[in-house]
Enzyme design. Sequence first.
Site, PDB file in Angstrom:
ATOM      1  N   ASP A   9       0.856  -1.186   0.000  1.00 32.93           N
ATOM      2  CA  ASP A   9       0.000   0.000   0.000  1.00 32.93           C
ATOM      3  C   ASP A   9       0.888   1.231   0.000  1.00 32.93           C
ATOM      4  O   ASP A   9       2.054   1.178   0.423  1.00 32.93           O
ATOM      5  CB  ASP A   9      -0.922   0.016   1.224  1.00 32.93           C
ATOM      6  CG  ASP A   9      -1.900   1.189   1.181  1.00 32.93           C
ATOM      7  OD1 ASP A   9      -2.720   1.236   0.245  1.00 32.93           O
ATOM      8  OD2 ASP A   9      -1.829   2.067   2.057  1.00 32.93           O
ATOM      9  N   SER A  10       0.329   2.340  -0.453  1.00 33.98           N
ATOM     10  CA  SER A  10       1.085   3.588  -0.453  1.00 33.98           C
ATOM     11  C   SER A  10       1.342   4.093   0.962  1.00 33.98           C
ATOM     12  O   SER A  10       2.225   4.930   1.165  1.00 33.98           O
ATOM     13  CB  SER A  10       0.331   4.655  -1.264  1.00 33.98           C
ATOM     14  OG  SER A  10      -0.940   4.899  -0.684  1.00 33.98           O
ATOM     15  N   CYS A  72      -4.232  -1.297  -2.307  1.00 34.71           N
ATOM     16  CA  CYS A  72      -4.320   0.144  -2.523  1.00 34.71           C
ATOM     17  C   CYS A  72      -5.174   0.358  -3.758  1.00 34.71           C
ATOM     18  O   CYS A  72      -4.849  -0.167  -4.832  1.00 34.71           O
ATOM     19  CB  CYS A  72      -2.909   0.719  -2.727  1.00 34.71           C
ATOM     20  SG  CYS A  72      -2.844   2.450  -3.234  1.00 34.71           S
ATOM     21  N   GLU A 157      -4.556   9.861   8.362  1.00 32.39           N
ATOM     22  CA  GLU A 157      -3.120   9.667   8.593  1.00 32.39           C
ATOM     23  C   GLU A 157      -2.577  10.626   9.656  1.00 32.39           C
ATOM     24  O   GLU A 157      -1.510  10.384  10.218  1.00 32.39           O
ATOM     25  CB  GLU A 157      -2.361   9.804   7.273  1.00 32.39           C
ATOM     26  CG  GLU A 157      -2.775   8.752   6.262  1.00 32.39           C
ATOM     27  CD  GLU A 157      -1.626   8.119   5.514  1.00 32.39           C
ATOM     28  OE1 GLU A 157      -0.602   8.782   5.339  1.00 32.39           O
ATOM     29  OE2 GLU A 157      -1.780   6.942   5.103  1.00 32.39           O
ATOM     30  N   CYS A 191     -11.353   2.966  -0.781  1.00 37.54           N
ATOM     31  CA  CYS A 191     -10.014   3.316  -0.315  1.00 37.54           C
ATOM     32  C   CYS A 191      -9.821   2.571   0.988  1.00 37.54           C
ATOM     33  O   CYS A 191     -10.718   2.571   1.847  1.00 37.54           O
ATOM     34  CB  CYS A 191      -9.870   4.824  -0.098  1.00 37.54           C
ATOM     35  SG  CYS A 191      -8.320   5.313   0.686  1.00 37.54           S
ATOM     36  N   HIS A 193      -8.172   3.161   3.520  1.00 36.95           N
ATOM     37  CA  HIS A 193      -8.154   3.986   4.735  1.00 36.95           C
ATOM     38  C   HIS A 193      -9.563   4.153   5.325  1.00 36.95           C
ATOM     39  O   HIS A 193      -9.721   4.313   6.535  1.00 36.95           O
ATOM     40  CB  HIS A 193      -7.632   5.389   4.432  1.00 36.95           C
ATOM     41  CG  HIS A 193      -6.150   5.492   4.286  1.00 36.95           C
ATOM     42  ND1 HIS A 193      -5.465   4.909   3.249  1.00 36.95           N
ATOM     43  CD2 HIS A 193      -5.223   6.138   5.043  1.00 36.95           C
ATOM     44  CE1 HIS A 193      -4.173   5.192   3.376  1.00 36.95           C
ATOM     45  NE2 HIS A 193      -4.002   5.934   4.450  1.00 36.95           N
TER      46      HIS A 193
END
Length: 273
Positions: A9-10, A72, A157, A191, A193
Site C-alpha cells: 500500500d502507499s 491500494c 493519517e 479506499c 483507509h
Amino acid sequence: MTNPIGVFDSGYGGLTVLKELVGRLPQYDYIYLGDNARTPYGNRSFETVYQYTLQCVQWLFDQGCPLVILACNTASAKALRTIQQLDLPRIAPDNRVLGVIRPTTEVVGQYSRSGKVGVLATRGTVLSESYPIEIAKFFPDLQVYQQPCPLWVPLIENNEHDKPGADYFVREYIDQLLARCAEIDTVVLACTHYPLLKDKIAACLPDGSVLISQGEIVAGSLADYLQRHPEMESRCSKGGRVRFYTTDSTEDFDNHAGIFYGHNLRSAHVLLT
C-alpha cells in the site's frame, strides 16, 4: 528463505486489508510494505503511480514473494493492469499480482436493491473510472455514482479521523454523493483507509444503507484464488509470520499502524532508489 504473500500500500490503509487476510488465512507468511515516504498516491499521475508501484512490487518479489496483493485502490486502478500485462511476463512470469478493485466489483451488485451504487474514493481512483468500468462487466444494469474524498486520507493519517472536526468533512462528501442520487442504497469504501471512518460515514447515510469495506471481500477472494490455483498456493510458505516494512520513519509507522492493524507492531526501514 520464506516465500511470503506480499501486501503493498502507499501508506497505512492496506493494513486494514492485511488484518483481514491474516484473520482469514493465518497459516501463511506475509510481508507488508508501506511506501509512506511517497504517500499519498491519490493525487499523483498515472505514470508516477505506476513507477512507484512497480518498484515496490519488484522489492517484494526480491524478498521471495510469489504473490503480491496491491492493497491500494489507487495502485490497483492506475498500475495493476500494466504490471500484469507488460511487466510480469518480463520480470517474473511465474509470479502474480492481484488488486482490490475486481473482488469488490464482482459482488457489489448483490447488495443493492435500488440498482444505485455509490463509490467513495480518492480523486485518482475516481478519475481512473475503474469502478464504473469493472462494475459494468458484472452488473451492467447498475448505476454507479462516484464521489472523490480528497481530505479523508490526510485526516486519517494525522489521527484526526475520530475527532469532532472530521464530522464536517465526512458529511460534506456524503451530502455531495446523495445530492446526485438520493436512491443510492449501497456505498463502497473504495479506499483502504476509509474503514476507520465507517461509523461516521454510516451515520450520514439513510437508514438501511449497505456500506461495503474491502478487507473482508479481498480476504475471501484470496482464499478462493489459492484454492483454485494450487500451483501458487504450494509456493506460499506457511509459518504464520507477519513482517512490516516502511519507506519512511519506522517510529512514525509503528505509532500510526496500530490504528489500522488493531494492535502494536514493529517495522523495519526500506530505502527505495
